[in-house]
Design a protein around this motif. Structure first.
Motif, PDB file in Angstrom:
ATOM      1  N   VAL A 762      40.919  57.506  35.669  1.00  0.00           N
ATOM      2  CA  VAL A 762      40.590  58.544  34.689  1.00  0.00           C
ATOM      3  C   VAL A 762      39.305  59.221  35.134  1.00  0.00           C
ATOM      4  CG1 VAL A 762      39.998  59.065  32.298  1.00  0.00           C
ATOM      5  CG2 VAL A 762      41.656  57.268  32.798  1.00  0.00           C
ATOM      6  N   ARG A 763      39.309  60.523  35.088  1.00  0.00           N
ATOM      7  CA  ARG A 763      38.088  61.283  35.356  1.00  0.00           C
ATOM      8  C   ARG A 763      38.016  62.438  34.371  1.00  0.00           C
ATOM      9  NH1 ARG A 763      33.992  62.395  38.854  1.00  0.00           N
ATOM     10  NH2 ARG A 763      33.496  64.584  39.283  1.00  0.00           N
ATOM     11  N   ALA A 764      36.876  62.520  33.683  1.00  0.00           N
ATOM     12  CA  ALA A 764      36.585  63.633  32.791  1.00  0.00           C
ATOM     13  C   ALA A 764      35.243  64.208  33.199  1.00  0.00           C
ATOM     14  CB  ALA A 764      36.560  63.175  31.331  1.00  0.00           C
ATOM     15  N   ASP A 765      35.232  65.464  33.548  1.00  0.00           N
ATOM     16  CA  ASP A 765      34.004  66.118  33.997  1.00  0.00           C
ATOM     17  C   ASP A 765      33.896  67.458  33.298  1.00  0.00           C
ATOM     18  OD1 ASP A 765      31.709  66.815  35.286  1.00  0.00           O
ATOM     19  OD2 ASP A 765      32.614  67.116  37.252  1.00  0.00           O
ATOM     20  N   THR A 766      33.520  67.403  32.024  1.00  0.00           N
ATOM     21  CA  THR A 766      33.377  68.604  31.210  1.00  0.00           C
ATOM     22  C   THR A 766      31.997  68.623  30.586  1.00  0.00           C
ATOM     23  OG1 THR A 766      34.267  67.525  29.229  1.00  0.00           O
ATOM     24  CG2 THR A 766      35.857  68.574  30.709  1.00  0.00           C
ATOM     25  N   VAL A 767      31.729  69.670  29.837  1.00  0.00           N
ATOM     26  CA  VAL A 767      30.432  69.771  29.172  1.00  0.00           C
ATOM     27  C   VAL A 767      30.266  68.653  28.151  1.00  0.00           C
ATOM     28  CG1 VAL A 767      28.988  71.241  27.720  1.00  0.00           C
ATOM     29  CG2 VAL A 767      30.366  72.254  29.555  1.00  0.00           C
ATOM     30  N   ARG A 768      31.352  68.281  27.516  1.00  0.00           N
ATOM     31  CA  ARG A 768      31.276  67.291  26.445  1.00  0.00           C
ATOM     32  C   ARG A 768      31.323  65.863  26.962  1.00  0.00           C
ATOM     33  NH1 ARG A 768      35.018  67.276  20.947  1.00  0.00           N
ATOM     34  NH2 ARG A 768      33.839  65.666  19.845  1.00  0.00           N
ATOM     35  N   HIS A 769      32.156  65.594  27.965  1.00  0.00           N
ATOM     36  CA  HIS A 769      32.342  64.229  28.434  1.00  0.00           C
ATOM     37  C   HIS A 769      32.273  64.177  29.950  1.00  0.00           C
ATOM     38  CE1 HIS A 769      33.342  62.709  24.511  1.00  0.00           C
ATOM     39  NE2 HIS A 769      34.358  63.545  24.382  1.00  0.00           N
ATOM     40  N   LYS A 770      31.643  63.119  30.436  1.00  0.00           N
ATOM     41  CA  LYS A 770      31.623  62.817  31.871  1.00  0.00           C
ATOM     42  C   LYS A 770      31.921  61.331  32.007  1.00  0.00           C
ATOM     43  CE  LYS A 770      28.323  66.439  33.151  1.00  0.00           C
ATOM     44  NZ  LYS A 770      29.343  67.269  33.803  1.00  0.00           N
ATOM     45  N   LEU A 771      33.118  61.036  32.468  1.00  0.00           N
ATOM     46  CA  LEU A 771      33.586  59.662  32.541  1.00  0.00           C
ATOM     47  C   LEU A 771      34.356  59.450  33.834  1.00  0.00           C
ATOM     48  CD1 LEU A 771      34.167  56.855  31.155  1.00  0.00           C
ATOM     49  CD2 LEU A 771      36.261  57.922  30.273  1.00  0.00           C
ATOM     50  N   ASP A 772      34.111  58.303  34.464  1.00  0.00           N
ATOM     51  CA  ASP A 772      34.851  57.918  35.664  1.00  0.00           C
ATOM     52  C   ASP A 772      35.296  56.473  35.513  1.00  0.00           C
ATOM     53  OD1 ASP A 772      34.734  60.088  37.870  1.00  0.00           O
ATOM     54  OD2 ASP A 772      32.681  60.040  37.112  1.00  0.00           O
ATOM     55  N   VAL A 773      36.597  56.258  35.677  1.00  0.00           N
ATOM     56  CA  VAL A 773      37.172  54.917  35.710  1.00  0.00           C
ATOM     57  C   VAL A 773      38.010  54.822  36.979  1.00  0.00           C
ATOM     58  CG1 VAL A 773      38.556  53.180  34.529  1.00  0.00           C
ATOM     59  CG2 VAL A 773      37.249  54.846  33.194  1.00  0.00           C
ATOM     60  N   GLN A 774      37.676  53.870  37.833  1.00  0.00           N
ATOM     61  CA  GLN A 774      38.339  53.735  39.126  1.00  0.00           C
ATOM     62  C   GLN A 774      38.930  52.343  39.262  1.00  0.00           C
ATOM     63  OE1 GLN A 774      35.351  54.683  42.038  1.00  0.00           O
ATOM     64  NE2 GLN A 774      35.039  56.768  41.277  1.00  0.00           N
ATOM     65  N   ALA A 775      39.929  52.234  40.147  1.00  0.00           N
ATOM     66  CA  ALA A 775      40.619  50.963  40.387  1.00  0.00           C
ATOM     67  C   ALA A 775      40.737  50.726  41.882  1.00  0.00           C
ATOM     68  CB  ALA A 775      41.994  50.971  39.734  1.00  0.00           C
ATOM     69  N   ARG A 776      40.714  49.455  42.232  1.00  0.00           N
ATOM     70  CA  ARG A 776      40.920  49.056  43.624  1.00  0.00           C
ATOM     71  C   ARG A 776      42.236  48.289  43.718  1.00  0.00           C
ATOM     72  NH1 ARG A 776      36.394  45.362  45.731  1.00  0.00           N
ATOM     73  NH2 ARG A 776      35.262  47.354  45.925  1.00  0.00           N
ATOM     74  N   PHE A 777      43.072  48.705  44.681  1.00  0.00           N
ATOM     75  CA  PHE A 777      44.354  48.052  44.904  1.00  0.00           C
ATOM     76  C   PHE A 777      44.361  47.444  46.306  1.00  0.00           C
ATOM     77  CE2 PHE A 777      45.253  51.806  42.168  1.00  0.00           C
ATOM     78  CZ  PHE A 777      45.540  51.116  40.996  1.00  0.00           C
ATOM     79  N   GLU A 778      44.726  46.158  46.364  1.00  0.00           N
ATOM     80  CA  GLU A 778      44.804  45.461  47.636  1.00  0.00           C
ATOM     81  C   GLU A 778      46.206  44.892  47.826  1.00  0.00           C
ATOM     82  OE1 GLU A 778      41.327  43.004  48.724  1.00  0.00           O
ATOM     83  OE2 GLU A 778      40.533  43.514  46.737  1.00  0.00           O
ATOM     84  N   GLU A 779      46.526  44.622  49.075  1.00  0.00           N
ATOM     85  CA  GLU A 779      47.871  44.171  49.410  1.00  0.00           C
ATOM     86  C   GLU A 779      48.109  42.770  48.851  1.00  0.00           C
ATOM     87  OE1 GLU A 779      50.732  44.020  53.406  1.00  0.00           O
ATOM     88  OE2 GLU A 779      48.609  44.564  53.524  1.00  0.00           O
ATOM     89  N   ILE A 780      49.303  42.553  48.315  1.00  0.00           N
ATOM     90  CA  ILE A 780      49.638  41.248  47.765  1.00  0.00           C
ATOM     91  C   ILE A 780      49.908  40.277  48.914  1.00  0.00           C
ATOM     92  CG2 ILE A 780      50.630  42.320  45.718  1.00  0.00           C
ATOM     93  CD1 ILE A 780      53.384  41.648  46.790  1.00  0.00           C
ATOM     94  N   PRO A 781      49.823  38.975  48.647  1.00  0.00           N
ATOM     95  CA  PRO A 781      50.091  38.000  49.709  1.00  0.00           C
ATOM     96  C   PRO A 781      51.517  38.130  50.242  1.00  0.00           C
ATOM     97  CG  PRO A 781      49.024  36.962  47.831  1.00  0.00           C
ATOM     98  CD  PRO A 781      49.385  38.338  47.398  1.00  0.00           C
ATOM     99  N   ASN A 782      51.692  37.743  51.468  1.00  0.00           N
ATOM    100  CA  ASN A 782      53.013  37.816  52.088  1.00  0.00           C
ATOM    101  C   ASN A 782      53.984  36.879  51.379  1.00  0.00           C
ATOM    102  OD1 ASN A 782      51.957  39.610  53.935  1.00  0.00           O
ATOM    103  ND2 ASN A 782      51.639  38.061  55.523  1.00  0.00           N
ATOM    104  N   ASN A 783      55.248  37.309  51.337  1.00  0.00           N
ATOM    105  CA  ASN A 783      56.281  36.422  50.818  1.00  0.00           C
ATOM    106  C   ASN A 783      56.842  35.575  51.953  1.00  0.00           C
ATOM    107  OD1 ASN A 783      58.161  38.045  52.231  1.00  0.00           O
ATOM    108  ND2 ASN A 783      58.378  39.414  50.447  1.00  0.00           N
TER     109      ASN A 783
END
Length: 1299
Positions: A762-783
């Protein structure tokens, strides 16, 4: 024959033994009904019939063979002698380790917490370390750097190293006193608390006191298991004739399976570097010295013991450290993070070694004794400790420790704790957490809750005695202090000494009656709340100062109420409440800035961005709810408003919002938030204390110390601190990411994107709100078939405006033994494992874990705007949810889409242009054309921002980013052809209609991935469809004073019935309904009220009396007027028209008796005509049946024709009694007296003639009709009058209505 005899003998002996046994059994009890089997099962040595007799048991107790094992009695002097030795005893040489075999595995059989991980085995290496997880393998080239930067390509082992270098077994010199064989020794001591033998007792007591005295914060540590590894006379690899150039050192690791401590003992260091590291082959000096420190492994974190590790100063290890005042001993705490317990005299070390202190938090009121370790102290040096901005003088304890008493610090959260030596710079720094007085651990408390009362008989006071001193014979003093804010600067003042010289046993009784006659003066009587303080009467000579214990804020009515009553009168509570009401009315309103309370408890629980569980009423924590009886849960706004105010919402067992309009126990908005407001040292902004001053104490003076039905309590409940109902509450929007990974947007669209790296949620970059929410995704273990080709959520980071960055990341598998998630705030790890710190406030953000969560697996981040981020972990499967208030509508971008209730704009690209078409089944297009566009790196981008994650060990966002990673793009991936463990039908049975669950099962071939994907999907669906669903509310419906409601519900369909307390009667509308239009039905008879029965009876009597008076008073007035007029007319000789009007009614005409004698009687007196002429003011206003002047004229005989002359008609004022027809026909002027006389005489004559004419007229003349009612019906009993047909011209005076 002999065999037969022997056989018979055996039989006889067996019979005899059986007989004896049966006889013994029969002697056990009286009777034959004993259940022997039952007695064996339910065996009790005191009452069982099978038990040994008391005498026999006593003999067994006296027998040494039956005595319990006696613990070895270790004398204090013997323990002190043992502890003076640097090296712990070692005897068991590991023969498996030699120059050809470098390491051996040792099973521990207990949990060893180390650097966040938990291990139950270790590798003992000749190269000077204890390893865990993977073995070290080939030694890397120096200088060594940990964690290994090339992990996971190369191994990054976990290890503890007192001296990690290339070693070999040397030999001792002939001059050495210790002739034990050179090599590696290993000793394992388990279950020390249960040891009674001499060796076990000595080991337990020695380690216990060594750790307690060497490490700050270990005062209560009790060892459970210990590992002792010793390297004796080890030389370096590559040496030439250098076998006698050796080192001897030791590591002692001790743990209670929660805390772990490591002790490095250096007996002798003859070399520092092996030949491959550039060291001299003869002396082992030069090059890169050995590595000293700790490595967590798996690319996580490491601790290098500077300034000694890989430095020429490594030789100083043998006489530095000073743990337990022993040169060459170094102590660390290593369970979650590495904390040094050693002092440093190098002026540059503070840059790499933080200040170590314990405890790490303290009450804002001060008094906490803080032990500090960092610089090396000496008794002749001046020590200054600075807590935030408050300086105090420290006390020297030993070379390794100083003590500072925390001052009063008006702040909350983390502040700087710094140390200065001899007036120098404050170089040694640490972060100290200041707890608000309301949330700090209770060090002083009352056993019962009667301290809220005004006149309790006794108060039982308890305190934590060990926080003062371990000496229970020490004496303490107990005093009471007061707090108030009548100026800009808050005031905390000493009031009185309750008792002094009390033994420090942690318990005392206080009798308020002892203070009834006290007079503390008018200034101190202004205090309404304060604290109990306890400190030592005589200071510890070693410390030279006393710690101070404070209670939480308490009301002081139990102490001051007699004085208040004596000096302020019986209505002191009313006066104090009234003063507060007037003061509060003068202040600006604050409730308009507060968020609206949710209607239901489950809504408040799901509004993660605005509400946090209230520490005063939490069913998972403090469930007493002292100020909100009947509530099971209260929530407070997570952050204060711009003016420092806070909202509170309380809910009953039905989950309904409790309001003060129903009773005094409802939730109250607060003018001051418990967290306070910067600057914290001003009145109205002090954490906790301003809240008590502004919001809590008024509740005492207005409600708790007065009757609930009092006027003051009504003002408090309905005006000054009225609960806000939930009318107008709007639930937040929610979005979630979970699984491999799957997205559920704010607009309820679901899709799958398997990117690898760091991306914008989520990113909001306006006069009223400035918010950043970020996620990190990594590879799952091998099957089991190799690469799984999917990613999973591993970390979330968030920031709003200028707040600090908060990051939550999942911990490695072996590091989840205690904490499941790591929380990093402003690049510092924080923990929530104590009740007082499960809610922590930072700049612009509040972070908390639910009270019921003890393993840090559930973290909520709350921002000032009402935005919230929730991170949940279950069995290594992580999900993140974002909650936004409606003010974020049409202002968001990112993988969670544009929140606009329109699905078609969710795939908006960072630059605002439309993304791919809405085809969620085309995973490849979504991946390439939308998802990968939202990656972030360490360079700021105007549309995406920059990475918020804390990259340790020299890494960057590119370490996690892989643009070439190609996941599986099929929504329903095919299972491998040779995979037979499960088929698609079985997967569908597990997953149902969840394609996310099917995808994760097919990709990972792991059922756990699938089940948790379905679980998190169901969670977000239920949250959005149930918990965040708008609830219609009719709002507050106040219960009547001195009455109650049948229900506190306020949703459509609610029926409410009002009842009154005994002695009261309800008036008004006693039943109300809540309509679907969110309105209560109209109170037709007015709002319900409960009034006393006497008042109701008086009111009812008043109504009746009023009705009676409303009738009688006009009648009395009319009668009075009639009487007065009659008297006036009587005096003037005039006729009483009113009396005549009343007596000439329609019914009176039928009753001749009502008019005296019959008009037909010749003897009847004839009423004068002038009286009849003045009965009316108009022609149609005469009484019923009355004879008018016109009647007289028309009924007169022809020979007595009356002539009228308009010119002779005179107009008189009202009240004039003369005849309208003048008796002076000649037109001469006469005086009024004469005119009246003449007129009267003429009238009498004319009346006589008219009556005579009437009596003599024909009986069959026309009937007279009623002229008033126009019924055109004959009037019964009316006289028969014969009308003549002659026209009579009569001129009418319309002004006087006279003829």
């Amino acid at each position: 024959m002999r065999q037969l005899k022997l056989y018979a003998l055996v039989i006889i002996i067996a019979v005899l033994l059986t007989t004896v046994k049966a006889r013994d059994t029969s002697n056990i009890v009286q009777g034959d009904d004993v259940d022997v089997n039952g007695a064996k099962i339910n065996y009790d040595p005191e009452i069982s019939p099978l038990a040994t007799s008391r005498e026999k048991r006593q003999l067994q107790l006296n027998d040494p063979a039956y005595q319990p094992r006696q613990a070895y009695d270790l004398k204090k002097e013997e323990l002190e002698m043992i502890r003076k030795e640097k090296m712990y005893p070692f005897e068991d040489k590991v023969t498996e380790i030699n120059d050809n075999s470098a390491q051996v595995q040792k099973q521990l059989n207990f949990l060893l917490p180390f650097f966040g991980f938990g291990f139950n085995y270790t590798w003992l290496s000749i190269h000077g370390f204890l390893g865990f997880s993977d073995s070290m393998g080939s030694s890397p080239l120096p200088p060594l750097q940990f964690p290994v930067q090339t992990w996971p390509t190369d191994n990054d082992p976990s290890f503890i190293s007192p001296f990690y270098s290339r070693c070999r077994i040397g030999r001792y010199k002939e001059s050495d006193q210790d002739k034990r064989a050179s090599g590696v020794y290993f000793r394992l001591e388990r279950d020390l608390p249960a040891r009674y033998d001499e060796s076990g007792v000595k080991m337990r007591e020695r380690i216990k006191w060594d750790i307690r005295e060497a490490m700050v914060g270990a005062e209560n540590f009790f060892p459970k298991h210990a590992i002792i590894a010793t390297w004796k006379n080890v030389s370096f690899v590559g040496g030439f004739n250098a076998l006698e150039t050796t080192n001897t050192f030791q590591i002692v690791i001790v743990t209670d399976e929660v805390r772990t401590y490591a002790m490095f003992n250096y007996a002798h260091l003859g070399w520092s570097t092996h030949a491959e590291a550039g060291g001299d082959t003869n002396t082992g000096q030069g090059g890169v010295p050995a590595f000293v420190g700790f490595n967590a492994g798996n690319g996580t974190k490491a601790y290098e013991y500077k300034p000694y590790s890989q430095d020429m100063r490594i030789r100083d290890l043998t006489y530095k450290g000073y743990a337990n005042q022993i040169p060459g001993r170094h102590v660390f705490r290593i369970d979650e993070r590495v904390i040094s317990g050693n002092c440093f005299d190098d002026e540059t070390v503070y840059t790499s070694q933080p200040l170590v202190f314990a405890p790490e938090s303290g009450n804002m009121m001060g008094g906490m004794m803080v032990n500090v370790t960092g610089p090396c102290f000496s008794p002749d040096r001046r020590i200054i400790c600075r807590f935030d901005t408050q300086d105090v003088v420290g006390k020297y304890i030993d070379q390794n420790r100083a003590v500072c008493i925390m001052p009063r610090v008006y702040a909350t959260g983390y502040v700087d704790l710094t140390i200065s030596i001899d007036g120098g710079n404050f170089n040694w720094k640490g972060r100290f957490y200041v707890e608000s007085p309301q949330t700090a651990p209770e060090m002083v408390w009352f056993q019962t809750e009667n301290f809220h009362e005004l006149a309790p008989s006794e108060l039982r006071l308890r305190w934590d005695k060990t926080n003062l001193t371990v000496d229970e014979s020490a004496k303490v003093r107990i005093s009471v202090w007061g707090y108030r804010e009548d100026t800009v600067t808050p005031r905390l003042e000493y009031i009185d000494m309750l008792t002094e010289g009390v033994v420090n046993n942690g318990d005392i009784k206080i009798y308020p009656s002892d203070f009834v006659n006290r007079d503390n003066g008018p200034s101190h009587r202004q205090f309404t709340f304060g604290f109990i303080q306890i400190n030592l009467t005589t200071y510890d000579p070693k410390v030279g100062m006393s710690p101070i214990l404070w209670s939480r804020p308490i009301p002081l009515g139990w102490y001051f109420s007699p004085q208040w009553k004596r000096f302020e009168g019986d209505k002191w509570a009313h006066e104090r409440c009234n003063n507060w009401i007037n003061y509060d009315r003068q202040m600006q309103p604050f409730t308009y800035e507060l968020p609206i309370c949710p209607c239901m408890m489950h809504q408040a629980a799901s509004d993660k961005g605005r509400y946090v569980p209230d520490f005063e009423c939490d069913r998972y924590g403090n469930a007493k709810c002292e100020y909100h009886h009947g509530a099971i849960m209260c929530y407070r706004s997570g952050l204060s408003s711009r003016d420092g105010a806070g909202q509170q919402c309380c809910y009953d067992k039905d989950g309904l919002l409790m309001m003060t309009s129903d009773n005094k126990w409802g939730g109250n908005p607060g003018r001051s938030h418990n967290l306070g407001l910067m600057p914290w040292n001003e009145a109205g902004k002090v954490p906790s204390l301003s809240h008590w001053q502004m919001d809590v104490i008024p509740f005492y003076t207005c409600c708790l110390w007065q009757d609930e039905s009092s006027e003051d309590c009504e003002v408090f409940r309905f005006e000054r601190r009225a609960s806000q109902d939930c009318v107008g509450y709007q639930p937040p929007g929610a979005a979630a990411v979970f699984g491999d990974p799957h997205f559920y947007t704010f607009d309820n669209m679901t899709y799958t994107f398997n990117g690898k790296g760091e991306f914008v949620l989520v990113r909001a970059d306006t006069v009223r709100h400035k918010l950043d929410v970020q996620a990190r995704f990594e590879e799952i273990p091998n099957n089991i078939y190799g690469t799984a080709r999917a990613t999973v959520l591993t970390a979330v980071a968030a920031q709003e405006n200028t707040s600090v960055v908060v990051e939550v990341r999942i911990r490695p598998p072996y590091a989840q033994w205690r904490y499941r998630l790591d929380v990093i705030v402003d690049q510092r790890y924080v923990y929530f494992d104590t009740f007082s710190r499960h809610v922590q406030n930072f700049k612009g953000v509040t972070v908390y874990t639910p009270t019921s969560i003890l393993n840090q697996s559930h973290v909520i981040i709350m921002f000032q705007s009402g935005a919230g981020v929730e991170v949940v972990e279950n069995n290594r499967h992580m999900s993140a949810r974002v909650y936004l208030p409606l003010s974020y509508m049409n202002q968001t971008r990112g993988l969670f889409g544009n929140w606009s209730t329109d699905l078609y704009d969710d795939f908006t690209l960072p630059d605002g242009t439309p993304g791919p078409s809405l085809d969620v089944n085309n995973l490849e297009t979504l991946h390439n054309s939308f998802g990968m566009k939202w990656f972030v790196d360490d360079k700021s981008d105007p549309y995406r921002g920059k990475s918020l994650f804390y990259h340790e060990n020299g890494r960057s966002s590119n370490f996690f980013y892989d643009v070439t990673f190609q996941p599986i793009f099929d929504v329903r991936p095919l299972l491998p052809a040779n995979y037979t463990s499960v088929n698609s039908t079985q997967i569908e049975q597990t997953c149902g209609n969840s394609y996310q669950c099917y995808y994760d099962y097919a990709v990972s071939l792991n059922r756990q991935y699938a089940t948790y994907a379905k679980y998190y999907l169901d969670e977000i669906v239920n949250i959005k469809s149930n918990n965040l669903k708008t609830v219609i509310s009719c709002g507050a419906l106040p219960a009547p004073k001195n009455g109650r409601k049948s229900t506190f519900a306020y949703t459509p369909g609610t029926f409410v019935k009002f009842d009154c307390d005994p002695g009261y009667v309800i008036v008004g509308e006693d039943r109300r309904w809540c309509y679907a239009s969110a309105e209560w039905n109209w109170a037709l008879w007015g709002d319900a009220q409960c009034i006393p029965e006497k008042e109701y009876a008086a009111e009812k009597a008043g109504i009746i009396a009023g009705i009676v008076l409303a009738v009688l008073v006009p009648l009395m007035i009319l009668a009075y007027c009639c009487c007065r007029r009659q008297r006036r007319n009587h005096k003037k000789g005039l006729e009483n028209k009113t009396l005549k009007m009343l007596t000439t009614s329609r019914h009176s005409l039928n009753d001749s008796a009502s008019h005296g004698p019959s008009m037909n009687s010749a003897k009847s007196p004839i009423e004068p005509v002038w009286k009849k002429e003045n009965d009316s003011s108009s022609l149609f206003s005469s009484g019923i049946g009355s004879v008018t002047h016109m009647d007289s004229v028309r009924s007169s005989p022809p020979d007595q024709e009356v002539k009228t002359d308009a010119s002779s008609t005179s107009t008189f004022d009202r009240g004039s009694t003369h005849s309208p027809v003048s008796g002076n026909l000649s037109g001469n002027k006469t005086s009024p007296t004469e005119s009246m006389s003449n007129s009267s005489q003429s009238s009498r004559e004319k009346t006589t003639q008219a009556l005579a004419s009437i009596n003599g007229g024909q009986r069959n003349s026309r009937q007279r009709y009623d002229g008033i009612y126009y019924t055109h019906e004959p009037i019964r009993g009316a006289p028969v009058i014969d009308f003549k047909d002659d026209d009579i011209s009569v001129e009418i005076n319309h002004r006087n209505t006279e003829v």
